[in-house]
Design a protein around this motif. Structure first.
Motif, PDB file in Angstrom:
ATOM      1  N   UNK A 142      -3.380 -20.546  23.654  1.00  0.00           N
ATOM      2  CA  UNK A 142      -3.181 -21.935  24.438  1.00  0.00           C
ATOM      3  C   UNK A 142      -4.317 -22.411  24.831  1.00  0.00           C
ATOM      4  N   UNK A 143      -5.118 -21.502  25.168  1.00  0.00           N
ATOM      5  CA  UNK A 143      -6.389 -22.179  25.499  1.00  0.00           C
ATOM      6  C   UNK A 143      -6.818 -23.304  25.074  1.00  0.00           C
ATOM      7  N   UNK A 144      -6.852 -22.603  23.585  1.00  0.00           N
ATOM      8  CA  UNK A 144      -7.239 -23.946  22.693  1.00  0.00           C
ATOM      9  C   UNK A 144      -6.547 -25.552  22.944  1.00  0.00           C
ATOM     10  N   UNK A 145      -5.201 -24.817  22.638  1.00  0.00           N
ATOM     11  CA  UNK A 145      -4.194 -26.115  22.560  1.00  0.00           C
ATOM     12  C   UNK A 145      -4.612 -27.112  23.569  1.00  0.00           C
ATOM     13  N   UNK A 146      -5.372 -26.338  25.506  1.00  0.00           N
ATOM     14  CA  UNK A 146      -5.425 -27.553  26.388  1.00  0.00           C
ATOM     15  C   UNK A 146      -6.573 -28.262  26.029  1.00  0.00           C
ATOM     16  N   UNK A 190       7.207 -20.992  25.117  1.00  0.00           N
ATOM     17  CA  UNK A 190       6.536 -19.399  25.602  1.00  0.00           C
ATOM     18  C   UNK A 190       5.092 -19.477  25.836  1.00  0.00           C
ATOM     19  N   UNK A 191       4.578 -20.022  25.042  1.00  0.00           N
ATOM     20  CA  UNK A 191       2.481 -19.882  24.904  1.00  0.00           C
ATOM     21  C   UNK A 191       2.598 -20.261  27.074  1.00  0.00           C
ATOM     22  N   UNK A 192       3.277 -21.541  26.888  1.00  0.00           N
ATOM     23  CA  UNK A 192       2.667 -22.297  27.984  1.00  0.00           C
ATOM     24  C   UNK A 192       3.064 -21.465  29.048  1.00  0.00           C
ATOM     25  N   UNK A 193       4.456 -20.793  29.281  1.00  0.00           N
ATOM     26  CA  UNK A 193       4.597 -20.094  30.646  1.00  0.00           C
ATOM     27  C   UNK A 193       4.772 -18.643  30.979  1.00  0.00           C
ATOM     28  N   UNK A 194       4.164 -18.271  29.847  1.00  0.00           N
ATOM     29  CA  UNK A 194       2.440 -17.411  29.755  1.00  0.00           C
ATOM     30  C   UNK A 194       1.997 -17.353  30.930  1.00  0.00           C
ATOM     31  N   UNK A 248       2.249 -18.340  34.019  1.00  0.00           N
ATOM     32  CA  UNK A 248       2.338 -16.950  34.526  1.00  0.00           C
ATOM     33  C   UNK A 248       1.509 -16.673  35.469  1.00  0.00           C
ATOM     34  N   UNK A 249       0.800 -15.987  33.969  1.00  0.00           N
ATOM     35  CA  UNK A 249      -1.133 -15.533  34.581  1.00  0.00           C
ATOM     36  C   UNK A 249      -1.533 -15.955  35.730  1.00  0.00           C
ATOM     37  N   UNK A 250      -1.473 -17.647  35.414  1.00  0.00           N
ATOM     38  CA  UNK A 250      -2.557 -18.230  36.363  1.00  0.00           C
ATOM     39  C   UNK A 250      -2.206 -18.334  37.933  1.00  0.00           C
TER      40      UNK A 250
END
Length: 308
Positions: free
Chosen positions: A149-153, A298-302, A305-307
């Motif tokens: 997800x981090x690389x997707x951003x 799902x990766x975006x929601x996770x 939630x982590x942030x």
């Protein structure tokens, strides 16, 4: 199917477009296309060292130079806009005017003009930021990050910077200098103005004809050559996937030939070819995007939630 499309669209046809762009920018400076084959030969020699010889030093130098050239290009564009700041309101007005009335500038009825405007915009936007093509994930997948997800951003940020910053700036530079106020295209077409030299003429209106053309040509040289290198890598990844490591040498040789041909062929032909083959990449990739949308959500929601 996707692997074959990447090899053809990026490794072969894409390299043609980049070498053609370099040759066209240099021919705008020299005033003749007689030297295009020499430009192609030089590009082939440089690319050949990387493709076939495996010399990473040239790629490393290019990697360092391109960010500098990008910064210089943005600074140069902002200078042009600063000089023509009085034309910016008119430029923005023309963008919105012709977006909703394309027939006024393209010709024909509203239906055909709107179709041409949307089609051309989609093709050029796709070629510029590659969003939805499935090409840049080859590079992003190599990044060492904790979560995909981090690389997707980062990938999304790249599309934003390219489209909303660099391209918008370039469009405003061209419109504010060539179309707005007393620009050479304000009253319609002008002799000697083509889609290949518009940016050079726009920068030349502020920096001077020759310096402006040289400035754009140098920036384009580094941008286009680094793209040839990266697209060749994307194609090679898919060649190895389909045929094994031994086929990479043959692929590199064919890619070099296409790169040379691109510098000698007409501008319209290479762009029509790349538009056609780019679409072959988009079709299977769009299906994959839809199929993976649940995982991405799902990766975006996770991550959210982590942030929190």
């Amino acid at each position: 199917f996707f692997a074959v499309a990447v090899i053809i669209a990026l490794g072969f046809i894409g390299s043609m477009v980049q070498s053609n762009s370099i040759a066209e920018s240099i021919s705008s400076i020299t005033g003749t296309s007689s030297y295009n084959w020499i430009v192609g030969a030089v590009i082939v020699l440089l690319a050949g060292f990387i493709f076939i010889g495996g010399i990473k030093r040239i790629a490393a130098v290019t990697e360092k130079l391109v960010p500098v050239m990008a910064l210089l290009y943005i600074i140069g564009g902002l200078l042009v806009l600063a000089v023509n700041i009085r034309n910016l309101p008119e430029a923005f007005g023309m963008i919105f005017k012709y977006a909703f009335m394309p027939q006024a500038i393209i010709g024909g009825g509203i239906g055909s003009a709107l179709k041409a405007a949307i089609s051309q915009g989609a093709k050029r936007g796709l070629f510029s930021n590659e969003a939805g093509m499935g090409s840049t994930p080859h590079a992003h997948a190599l990044a060492k990050v904790e979560k995909p997800h981090d690389q997707g951003v980062i990938a999304m940020a790249g599309v934003f910077i390219d489209t909303f910053v660099v391209l918008t700036m370039t469009a405003l530079v061209v419109i504010s200098t060539l179309y707005a106020s007393d620009g050479i295209l304000a009253s319609g077409t002008a002799e000697g103005v083509t889609k290949a030299n518009m940016a050079q003429l726009a920068f030349g209106s502020v920096f001077g004809s020759k310096p402006g053309s040289i400035f754009v040509a140098i920036c384009l040289l580094f941008f286009a050559f680094s793209t040839i290198i990266s697209w060749n890598l994307f194609g090679k990844v898919n060649v190895v996937y389909l045929f094994g490591e031994k086929a990479s040498k043959i692929y590199a040789l064919i890619a070099v030939i296409f790169t040379f041909l691109g510098s000698c062929l007409s501008n319209d032909l290479v762009w029509e070819l790349t538009d056609m083959f780019n679409q072959l990449m988009v079709l299977p990739n769009a299906l994959a995007l839809l199929a993976l949308s649940g995982i991405v959500g799902k990766a975006c929601k996770d991550a959210s939630a982590k942030r929190k």
